[in-house]
Design a protein around this motif. Structure first.
Motif, mmCIF file in Angstrom:
data_model
loop_
_atom_site.group_PDB
_atom_site.id
_atom_site.type_symbol
_atom_site.label_atom_id
_atom_site.label_comp_id
_atom_site.label_asym_id
_atom_site.label_seq_id
_atom_site.Cartn_x
_atom_site.Cartn_y
_atom_site.Cartn_z
ATOM 1 N N GLN A 77 0.327 -0.699 -8.401
ATOM 2 C CA GLN A 77 1.427 -0.939 -9.349
ATOM 3 C C GLN A 77 2.291 0.308 -9.521
ATOM 4 N N TRP A 78 1.683 1.481 -9.433
ATOM 5 C CA TRP A 78 2.432 2.740 -9.574
ATOM 6 C C TRP A 78 3.518 2.814 -8.497
ATOM 7 N N PHE A 79 3.127 2.539 -7.253
ATOM 8 C CA PHE A 79 4.106 2.588 -6.155
ATOM 9 C C PHE A 79 5.186 1.522 -6.368
ATOM 10 N N LYS A 80 4.730 0.344 -6.787
ATOM 11 C CA LYS A 80 5.656 -0.789 -6.923
ATOM 12 C C LYS A 80 6.669 -0.547 -8.046
ATOM 13 N N TRP A 139 -2.622 -0.521 4.761
ATOM 14 C CA TRP A 139 -1.227 -0.144 4.489
ATOM 15 C C TRP A 139 -0.186 -1.245 4.635
ATOM 16 N N PRO A 140 -0.320 -2.176 5.600
ATOM 17 C CA PRO A 140 0.696 -3.245 5.607
ATOM 18 C C PRO A 140 0.635 -4.095 4.330
ATOM 19 N N ARG A 141 -0.580 -4.242 3.758
ATOM 20 C CA ARG A 141 -0.702 -5.013 2.512
ATOM 21 C C ARG A 141 -0.113 -4.248 1.330
ATOM 22 N N ALA A 192 2.843 -5.618 -1.082
ATOM 23 C CA ALA A 192 2.789 -5.646 -2.548
ATOM 24 C C ALA A 192 3.977 -4.900 -3.146
ATOM 25 N N ILE A 193 4.310 -3.761 -2.549
ATOM 26 C CA ILE A 193 5.431 -2.964 -3.072
ATOM 27 C C ILE A 193 6.736 -3.760 -2.956
ATOM 28 N N LEU A 194 6.876 -4.490 -1.855
ATOM 29 C CA LEU A 194 8.099 -5.263 -1.643
ATOM 30 C C LEU A 194 8.095 -6.590 -2.403
ATOM 31 N N GLY A 195 6.975 -6.896 -3.057
ATOM 32 C CA GLY A 195 6.906 -8.110 -3.864
ATOM 33 C C GLY A 195 6.586 -9.364 -3.073
ATOM 34 N N GLU A 196 6.130 -9.192 -1.842
ATOM 35 C CA GLU A 196 5.786 -10.382 -1.050
ATOM 36 C C GLU A 196 4.475 -11.001 -1.496
ATOM 37 N N MET A 197 3.620 -10.201 -2.074
ATOM 38 C CA MET A 197 2.391 -10.710 -2.688
ATOM 39 C C MET A 197 2.062 -9.807 -3.871
ATOM 40 N N LEU A 234 -4.589 -6.508 -2.234
ATOM 41 C CA LEU A 234 -5.842 -5.749 -2.123
ATOM 42 C C LEU A 234 -7.011 -6.657 -1.757
ATOM 43 N N ASP A 235 -7.008 -7.882 -2.289
ATOM 44 C CA ASP A 235 -8.087 -8.830 -1.944
ATOM 45 C C ASP A 235 -8.072 -9.100 -0.442
#
Lengths: 443, 307
Positions: free
Chosen positions: A242-245, A409-411, A415-420, A426-427
């Motif tokens: 969440q920090w990165f996002k 890293w792709p996940r 997450a940062i881009l809001g795709e998931m 992380l799951d």
């Protein structure tokens, strides 16, 4: 006596001592390997080159020649070494290595215990040697260490307008961040995209996995439990993502940050368009050089922030040298790696800001900077010295680290881009990491 | 005569001469192409890991292939590669055709222009990748700075990050580098074109569009399909430009088959699985080659050429 006068005196007394040290160190006998050609594969890049300029001296002292077969970045070198293993063409002697990569290579490198004299090894920092050990074998000799601390643009924090507005908005005084939460507040506060950014982070490859990993630890999480079950999809993991996002969503980092690697973040801070930059010490002298950097003379440095788990982030590693089992002249190879990691050579790298792995070089480098009145580099070395001794930790030193990282890293990016959502990302990564650990026989 | 032939060793007999002459070529092909292909096919049935040479004998049957068929990331990359190929080839064809037609009209300085047109092909794909990575950089890139200076945009457009723009940026780089292949082949077609049908059409009162649509274009199509066959093989194994510009990211948005295969094979050291992926990917190249060859034969038949 004034402070300047004291420094002058210190410099005047330190110089002969240093010179004496230099003479003594060069008295080391590196052996005679007349007519022998040592084949090596080294990590390349601007910050690594000054050391290689010294190779000529070893050639003069020993009569040997050094044939540099490769000079690539670590990821490319890693591919090349893997190809050499597969093709059975390990016909070279010395290779650059790194604790993150070393466990993958099995037993292609020799145990340096017994090859490098005990008294020489005792001059290295214990932690650096421990991190260089795989399955009880010292497979690499540490050249310099790596850990990140937080550089900031000092003038932003001295500005009264900034102080007032920040206090009004966040309810606490504007000072260089002590926690990751404050780091985020301040990065968002200073950002004014696209002209100015609060911070930036490396956004792909093992680089962002490593950043996530250190934040995970700082938040009180763990990558794996004691039985090697992936546990990074915990609440601490979600907070870290969440920090990165949050920074990305707030446009506090450049939009292209997910394509950034180390050069991009370093050059970005030097361009003067970034307020805070978590980075290694290798950039320090570059940042403070007016010829290269627009923030020269305006840089502050604090230790990496503390996470909500009460721990400071401190992802650390070393750049090292290894000797292959297949080397036809291990004595010459040992002489060469001893030369490259000697006191003198580490001083050369320390002057550029690279962190030595020999305890005495730390002291001498600080004395030298102090003597020359270079307060900034004294601060750099003192700050990094503290974080190396108190905050440093490595990723799990297992062969699967890079593979697990390639699942993570792709996940993180998704997450940062809001795709998931961070939890979903992380799951999914944890599930893939579990498969890797199962395949490798850990589970 | 028959007696003499009997006495000669078999490799000196006349009936054997073609095989003797072809032997070096066959041997080279076997060593350089067939053996590596068979070896990699074998490894696709093993758990071969690059850093564990002994895993070469760890036979796992169809396990690698089974994994691929349930691997969503692989099929997304597969689909994206098909899309990338389709868009890039069509754009290259259209631009190549336009350039060829324009250059064909020029009567002075044509050679110089033809040489200049070939420039992008002379760069290595890695350099082209770096060049476009710099152009499309959101912060210090030429394109965003130009747009901002011209007042066309007030923000930093994330060319290499955005879902659609990232793939588009890579397509631009690919098209820039390779359009000249189409242009040069189509130009060769235009040079070889007989003048009689064109003049006859003009005499019959055809307008320029009708001449182009019914005479020039059908004549050029065999050349276009040859170019497409060559380029489809090239684009289907696109790697360098993508790796430099985005590395297949962010979040796999620009992941093509070969960036994925390279990561699995080298970074993750799972060469067995990577080879299985590569074999499935080759189906794509075979499908496109077959398709274009059929089109080529159809186009030649239409023009009254040989089958």
């Amino acid at each position: 006596m004034t402070k300047a006068g004291l420094k002058l005196l210190a410099a005047a007394t330190a110089l002969p001592l240093l010179m004496a040290g230099a003479v003594n160190a060069e008295d080391i006998d590196y052996g005679n390997f007349d007519g022998y050609t040592l084949r090596v594969k080294l990590i390349g890049g601007a910050q690594y080159e000054p050391l290689y300029a010294e190779i000529e001296k070893w050639e003069e002292m020993t009569g040997a020649k050094v044939d540099v077969l490769s000079r690539k970045n670590h990821f490319e070198l890693d591919r090349e070494i893997k190809q050499d293993i597969a093709a059975g063409t390990l016909d070279w002697c010395v290779g650059s290595n790194h604790p993150s990569f070393a466990p993958q290579y099995g037993t292609i490198y020799i145990d340096l215990n017994g090859v490098i004299p005990k008294e020489t090894l005792s001059e290295f920092q214990e932690l650096a040697l421990a991190n260089s050990t795989v399955d009880g074998r010292l497979v690499q000799l540490p050249r310099h260490s790596d850990i990140s601390n937080l550089y900031y643009k000092k003038s932003l924090y001295a500005d009264q307008g900034n102080k007032d507005r920040f206090k009004e908005k966040h309810g606490y005084d504007l000072a260089p961040p002590e926690t990751w939460e404050q780091f985020k507040d301040q990065a968002i506060f200073f950002a004014n995209a696209p002209e100015f950014f609060g911070t930036q982070y490396v956004g792909k490859d093992e680089a962002i996995t490593g950043r996530f990993y250190e934040l995970l630890i700082a938040e009180g999480g763990q990558l794996f439990d004691e039985n090697w079950n992936p546990t990074f999809n915990s609440e601490a993991g979600v907070r870290a993502v969440q920090w990165f996002k949050d920074l990305y969503d707030a446009k506090a980092v450049p939009a292209g940050v997910l394509n950034y690697l180390w050069d991009d973040t370093g050059l970005g801070f030097a361009s003067g368009t970034v307020a805070l930059n978590l980075d290694w010490a290798g950039w320090a002298s570059f940042f403070n050089d007016p010829a290269n950097s627009k923030v020269a003379g305006d840089i502050g440095l604090v230790r990496a922030p503390v996470g909500s788990g009460g721990k400071r982030s401190g992802w650390s590693g070393s750049h090292t040298f290894s000797i292959t089992e297949t080397c036809d002249n291990k004595e010459a190879a040992a002489s060469f790696v001893s030369f490259l990691t000697s006191h003198e050579r580490q001083m050369i790298e320390a002057r550029k800001g690279l962190l030595p792995t020999r305890g005495k070089v730390w002291e001498e480098a600080i004395a030298e900077f102090d003597g020359a009145g270079n307060d900034f580099m004294v601060t750099v070395f003192e700050t990094y010295s503290q974080s190396m001794s108190e905050d440093a930790f490595t990723p799990p030193l297992i062969p699967q680290w890079i593979e697990v990282s390639n699942e993570v890293w792709p996940r993180l990016q998704a997450a940062i881009l809001g795709e998931m959502s961070p939890q979903e990302a992380l799951d999914e990564a944890a599930e893939s990491a579990r498969e890797i650990m199962e395949d490798a026989g850990y589970l | 005569m028959a007696k003499i032939e009997k006495r000669l060793p078999f490799w000196q007999r006349e009936s054997f001469t073609p095989f003797v002459l072809l032997f070096p070529a066959i041997l080279t092909l076997v060593l350089v192409v067939l053996l590596p292909l068979l070896f990699s096919l074998y490894t696709s049935f093993t758990g071969y890991r690059l850093i564990r040479p002994d895993s070469l004998y760890n036979f796992v049957g169809f396990r690698n292939y089974e994994r691929i068929f349930t691997d969503w990331d692989f099929w997304v990359a597969f689909g994206r590669t098909v899309l990338f190929l389709t868009i890039a080839l069509n754009l290259e064809f259209l631009f190549g055709l336009g350039i060829a037609l324009l250059i064909n009209r020029i009567t002075w300085g044509q050679r110089t222009l033809r040489t200049i047109m070939m420039f992008p092909m002379m760069f290595s794909p890695i350099l082209v990748g770096y060049q476009f990575k710099f152009i499309f950089n959101d912060n210090i890139g030429v394109l965003n700075n130009a747009l901002q200076s011209l007042g066309l945009s007030d923000g930093a457009i994330p060319w290499l990050v955005d879902k659609h723009l990232a793939m588009g940026s890579i397509i631009v780089a690919e098209v820039w580098m390779s359009t000249s292949i189409f242009a040069i082949l189509l130009l060769a077609g235009l040079f070889a074109m007989p003048r009689d049908p064109l003049e006859a059409a003009k005499v019959d009162g055809c307008n320029p569009w009708q001449v182009f649509r019914h005479i020039t274009l059908p004549f050029l199509m065999p050349f276009a399909f040859i170019a497409m066959t060559i380029r489809s093989l090239d684009v289907a194994r696109a790697y360098d430009i993508v790796d430099v510009m985005t590395g297949g990211g962010p979040a796999g948005r620009t992941e093509l088959l070969w960036t994925l295969i390279a990561r699995v094979g080298y970074d993750n050291s799972r060469m067995g699985q990577a080879n299985a992926m590569a074999y499935v990917s080759i189906l794509l190249s075979i499908a496109f080659t077959y398709y274009f060859f059929r089109k080529l034969i159809a186009a030649r038949r239409y023009m009254g050429g040989a089958n």
